[in-house]
Write a protein that holds these residues in place. Sequence first.
Motif, PDB file in Angstrom:
ATOM      1  N   LEU A  94       0.625  -1.221   0.219  1.00  0.00           N
ATOM      2  CA  LEU A  94      -0.151  -0.206  -0.130  1.00  0.00           C
ATOM      3  C   LEU A  94       0.773   1.119  -0.168  1.00  0.00           C
ATOM      4  O   LEU A  94       0.857   1.782  -0.442  1.00  0.00           O
ATOM      5  N   VAL A  95       2.214   1.371   1.173  1.00  0.00           N
ATOM      6  CA  VAL A  95       3.142   2.285   0.714  1.00  0.00           C
ATOM      7  C   VAL A  95       3.550   2.765  -0.158  1.00  0.00           C
ATOM      8  O   VAL A  95       3.694   3.494  -1.153  1.00  0.00           O
ATOM      9  N   GLY A  96       3.679   1.845  -0.677  1.00  0.00           N
ATOM     10  CA  GLY A  96       4.274   1.024  -2.485  1.00  0.00           C
ATOM     11  C   GLY A  96       3.623   1.966  -3.436  1.00  0.00           C
ATOM     12  O   GLY A  96       4.030   3.148  -3.895  1.00  0.00           O
ATOM     13  N   ILE A  97       2.130   1.759  -3.183  1.00  0.00           N
ATOM     14  CA  ILE A  97       1.573   2.320  -4.166  1.00  0.00           C
ATOM     15  C   ILE A  97       1.557   3.232  -4.148  1.00  0.00           C
ATOM     16  O   ILE A  97       1.016   4.382  -4.707  1.00  0.00           O
ATOM     17  N   THR A  98       1.460   4.382  -2.366  1.00  0.00           N
ATOM     18  CA  THR A  98       1.181   5.680  -2.473  1.00  0.00           C
ATOM     19  C   THR A  98       2.118   6.109  -2.983  1.00  0.00           C
ATOM     20  O   THR A  98       2.409   7.903  -3.661  1.00  0.00           O
ATOM     21  N   PRO A 299      -4.264  -4.349 -12.057  1.00  0.00           N
ATOM     22  CA  PRO A 299      -4.489  -6.322 -10.809  1.00  0.00           C
ATOM     23  C   PRO A 299      -3.643  -6.155  -9.073  1.00  0.00           C
ATOM     24  O   PRO A 299      -4.536  -6.265  -8.597  1.00  0.00           O
ATOM     25  N   LEU A 300      -2.456  -5.478  -9.812  1.00  0.00           N
ATOM     26  CA  LEU A 300      -2.122  -5.027  -8.239  1.00  0.00           C
ATOM     27  C   LEU A 300      -2.668  -3.898  -7.328  1.00  0.00           C
ATOM     28  O   LEU A 300      -3.496  -4.818  -6.152  1.00  0.00           O
ATOM     29  N   ARG A 301      -3.642  -2.927  -8.025  1.00  0.00           N
ATOM     30  CA  ARG A 301      -4.524  -2.009  -7.017  1.00  0.00           C
ATOM     31  C   ARG A 301      -5.207  -2.916  -6.549  1.00  0.00           C
ATOM     32  O   ARG A 301      -5.972  -2.606  -5.291  1.00  0.00           O
ATOM     33  N   THR A 302      -5.651  -3.820  -7.605  1.00  0.00           N
ATOM     34  CA  THR A 302      -6.945  -4.091  -6.676  1.00  0.00           C
ATOM     35  C   THR A 302      -6.828  -5.331  -5.608  1.00  0.00           C
ATOM     36  O   THR A 302      -8.042  -5.134  -4.651  1.00  0.00           O
ATOM     37  N   THR A 303      -5.708  -5.644  -6.149  1.00  0.00           N
ATOM     38  CA  THR A 303      -5.973  -6.996  -4.887  1.00  0.00           C
ATOM     39  C   THR A 303      -5.440  -5.879  -4.007  1.00  0.00           C
ATOM     40  O   THR A 303      -5.581  -6.394  -2.484  1.00  0.00           O
ATOM     41  N   VAL A 304      -4.910  -5.314  -3.571  1.00  0.00           N
ATOM     42  CA  VAL A 304      -3.811  -4.543  -2.401  1.00  0.00           C
ATOM     43  C   VAL A 304      -5.368  -3.754  -1.770  1.00  0.00           C
ATOM     44  O   VAL A 304      -5.399  -3.996  -0.418  1.00  0.00           O
ATOM     45  N   LEU A 305      -5.561  -3.247  -2.507  1.00  0.00           N
ATOM     46  CA  LEU A 305      -6.602  -2.545  -2.356  1.00  0.00           C
ATOM     47  C   LEU A 305      -8.017  -2.632  -1.663  1.00  0.00           C
ATOM     48  O   LEU A 305      -8.919  -2.341  -1.043  1.00  0.00           O
ATOM     49  N   ALA A 306      -8.584  -4.073  -2.249  1.00  0.00           N
ATOM     50  CA  ALA A 306      -9.570  -4.570  -1.864  1.00  0.00           C
ATOM     51  C   ALA A 306      -9.267  -5.363  -1.080  1.00  0.00           C
ATOM     52  O   ALA A 306      -9.728  -6.347  -0.532  1.00  0.00           O
ATOM     53  N   PHE A 307      -7.962  -6.898  -0.583  1.00  0.00           N
ATOM     54  CA  PHE A 307      -8.400  -7.230   0.405  1.00  0.00           C
ATOM     55  C   PHE A 307      -6.513  -7.240   1.396  1.00  0.00           C
ATOM     56  O   PHE A 307      -7.121  -7.339   2.022  1.00  0.00           O
ATOM     57  N   GLY A 432      -5.796  16.554 -17.370  1.00  0.00           N
ATOM     58  CA  GLY A 432      -7.075  15.418 -17.042  1.00  0.00           C
ATOM     59  C   GLY A 432      -6.303  14.367 -15.831  1.00  0.00           C
ATOM     60  O   GLY A 432      -6.342  13.642 -14.632  1.00  0.00           O
ATOM     61  N   THR A 433      -5.119  13.586 -17.027  1.00  0.00           N
ATOM     62  CA  THR A 433      -3.889  12.458 -16.758  1.00  0.00           C
ATOM     63  C   THR A 433      -3.575  12.423 -15.308  1.00  0.00           C
ATOM     64  O   THR A 433      -3.100  11.691 -14.812  1.00  0.00           O
ATOM     65  N   GLY A 434      -2.878  14.172 -15.182  1.00  0.00           N
ATOM     66  CA  GLY A 434      -2.012  14.130 -14.115  1.00  0.00           C
ATOM     67  C   GLY A 434      -2.507  14.128 -12.936  1.00  0.00           C
ATOM     68  O   GLY A 434      -1.043  13.990 -12.118  1.00  0.00           O
ATOM     69  N   THR A 435      -3.513  14.346 -12.985  1.00  0.00           N
ATOM     70  CA  THR A 435      -3.774  14.403 -11.515  1.00  0.00           C
ATOM     71  C   THR A 435      -4.927  13.122 -11.358  1.00  0.00           C
ATOM     72  O   THR A 435      -4.963  12.982  -9.773  1.00  0.00           O
ATOM     73  N   ARG A 436      -5.464  13.137 -11.779  1.00  0.00           N
ATOM     74  CA  ARG A 436      -6.190  12.194 -12.321  1.00  0.00           C
ATOM     75  C   ARG A 436      -6.416  10.229 -11.517  1.00  0.00           C
ATOM     76  O   ARG A 436      -6.907   9.559 -10.495  1.00  0.00           O
ATOM     77  N   ASP A 437      -4.745  10.317 -12.242  1.00  0.00           N
ATOM     78  CA  ASP A 437      -4.440   8.545 -11.214  1.00  0.00           C
ATOM     79  C   ASP A 437      -3.962   8.573  -9.941  1.00  0.00           C
ATOM     80  O   ASP A 437      -3.854   8.021  -8.971  1.00  0.00           O
ATOM     81  N   LEU A 438      -3.806  10.196  -9.246  1.00  0.00           N
ATOM     82  CA  LEU A 438      -3.527   9.227  -7.885  1.00  0.00           C
ATOM     83  C   LEU A 438      -5.001   9.987  -7.113  1.00  0.00           C
ATOM     84  O   LEU A 438      -4.753   9.157  -6.314  1.00  0.00           O
ATOM     85  N   ALA A 439      -5.777  10.250  -8.208  1.00  0.00           N
ATOM     86  CA  ALA A 439      -7.259   9.255  -6.369  1.00  0.00           C
ATOM     87  C   ALA A 439      -7.331   8.972  -7.560  1.00  0.00           C
ATOM     88  O   ALA A 439      -8.918   7.970  -7.608  1.00  0.00           O
ATOM     89  N   SER A 440      -7.110   7.700  -8.255  1.00  0.00           N
ATOM     90  CA  SER A 440      -7.980   6.326  -9.471  1.00  0.00           C
ATOM     91  C   SER A 440      -7.567   5.546  -7.877  1.00  0.00           C
ATOM     92  O   SER A 440      -9.217   5.031  -8.648  1.00  0.00           O
ATOM     93  N   PRO A 441      -7.537   5.491  -7.257  1.00  0.00           N
ATOM     94  CA  PRO A 441      -7.982   4.285  -5.625  1.00  0.00           C
ATOM     95  C   PRO A 441      -9.724   4.148  -5.421  1.00  0.00           C
ATOM     96  O   PRO A 441      -9.547   5.603  -5.497  1.00  0.00           O
ATOM     97  N   PRO A 442      -9.963   3.129  -5.836  1.00  0.00           N
ATOM     98  CA  PRO A 442     -11.149   3.479  -4.888  1.00  0.00           C
ATOM     99  C   PRO A 442     -11.608   3.308  -4.035  1.00  0.00           C
ATOM    100  O   PRO A 442     -10.663   3.461  -3.341  1.00  0.00           O
TER     101      PRO A 442
END
Length: 446
Positions: A94-98, A299-307, A432-442
Amino acid sequence: MSELSSAPVPTIPHHSLLVFLLQLAVLLLLALALGRLAARFGMPAIVGELLAGVLVGPSVLSHVWPSLADWLLPKEAGQMHLLDAVGQVGVVLLVGITGMELKFDLVRRRRLTAARVSLAGLLLPLGLGVGVGFLLPSSLVPDGTSPTVFSLFLGVALCVTAIPVIAKTLLDMNLLHRDIGQLTLAAGVLDDIVGWFLLSVVSAMAAAGLSTGTIATSLLHLAGVVLAAVLVGRPLVRTALRAAGRSPSPAPTVAVVTLIVLLGAAATQAMHLEAVFGAFVCGVLIGTSGEPVQERLAPLRTTVLAFLAPVFFATAGLRMDLSALVGPTVLATACAVLAVAILGKFAGAYVGAKLSGLDRWEALALGAGMNARGVIEVVVAMVGLQLGVLGPETYTVIVLVAIVTSLMAPPVLRVAMARIDGHAEAEMGLSGTGTRDLASPPPASV
C-alpha cells in the motif's frame, strides 16, 4: 546434528490454519462491509475498516462474547504473527502504491507556496507533538522507552498528512483540478516525503537507542538509501519495467513491481529504517521511471486495495482498546493530543498560506486538507506499537486522531470553498491524467 538439520520443517498445525483462515475471512468480510457503509455516509472507508477490528478485538467482542474472542483471537504469539504477516505485506504494498501515485509536477508548478505551506504545516505540529509528549503522564510511556524517543515519535505521528484521503476528498468534491486542490496535494506530497524520513530516523533511535552515534548512523543510512535509489535504483527499475512491459500481459509488470517494492522494504528493514520507508522510495522510483505502467498495475491495485489493505486496517483496529478511554487520564490525553494535532496542522498551513499571499478562506481550505491523517497515521501508529514506543493507550489515541481528522476534512472544506471567490479557484490547466491518477484507487483505498 546432521539428523536435526535434515529433518523436515513442521507444517502449520491443522487447528492453527483453520483459525487463521477464519480470522482472515471474518476481518475481510467486516472490513469490506463496514468500509462500504462508511463510504455511503460520506466517510473514508478506512473508518469502517478500522471499526471491523474494533468490533472483533478487545473493545467489543472480548466483553460481549469472551469465549468466542479467545477462540478466534487466541493469546498466542505464533497464531497472531500469521495474521500480522498478511497485514505487513499489505501495508508495504500500500505504501509502495502511494509512492507511485505522487505527482512531482504539482510541486514544481507551485513550489514556493507549496514549500511554505508544507514546512509550516509540518514543523508546528511536530514541535507541539514533541512538547505534549514530554508533558504526558509517565504511566503512558511504555517501560524501557526513552521519554525523548516517545515524544519525538508522537511529534512525527501528529505532523504527517494522508495523500490518499486528501485526493479522494478533493475528487468527491470536484476540487481536484482547482487551484486550491492542486496546492493542497503539492504540499501534501512534500509532507509525506519528510514524514517518512522522520519516521525512519525516530524508528532507528527507538530500535538502537538514543545517542549521537545512532542518529548519525540513521542519517547516513537515509542518505545512502536516497543516493543508491537515484544513482543505481532508478536505471535498474527503468530497465526492469521496460523488459516486463514487452509482454502483452500485465502479469510480468505486476510481478516486477511487487518484487521491487518488497526488496526495497527488506533493504531498509535490514538497516533498521523501517520497511515502509524502503517501500515508499521504491514506489517513487517506479512512479517517476517514465515507463507507462499505471494501467498494467490495475490488478495489483485491486488486490492490495480490496484485500490486503482492508485486512491491515482491520488488524490495526484489533489493537485498539476503546475501553481504555474510560480512564480519566487516557481520555484527557486523547482530548489534548487531538486538540494539538488539529491546531498544529490548521495553524501551520494557515501561516504558510498567509505568507504566500492567500486569503483566510484559502488558508482554511488548505488547513482542512492537510489536517486529514487517515492511512499514513495508522501506519505510523502500527510502527510505534511494533517497536514498543507506543503502548495500547497511546496507540488507540493516535488512531482516533487519524479517524477524527479524516472525518473533519470534507465539512470544513465545504465551508471554506463556499466562501472562496471564483477567480481564486480557477482551473490551472493541468491535464486530466496528471492528477486523476492520484485519486484513481477506489473508495476502499482510504
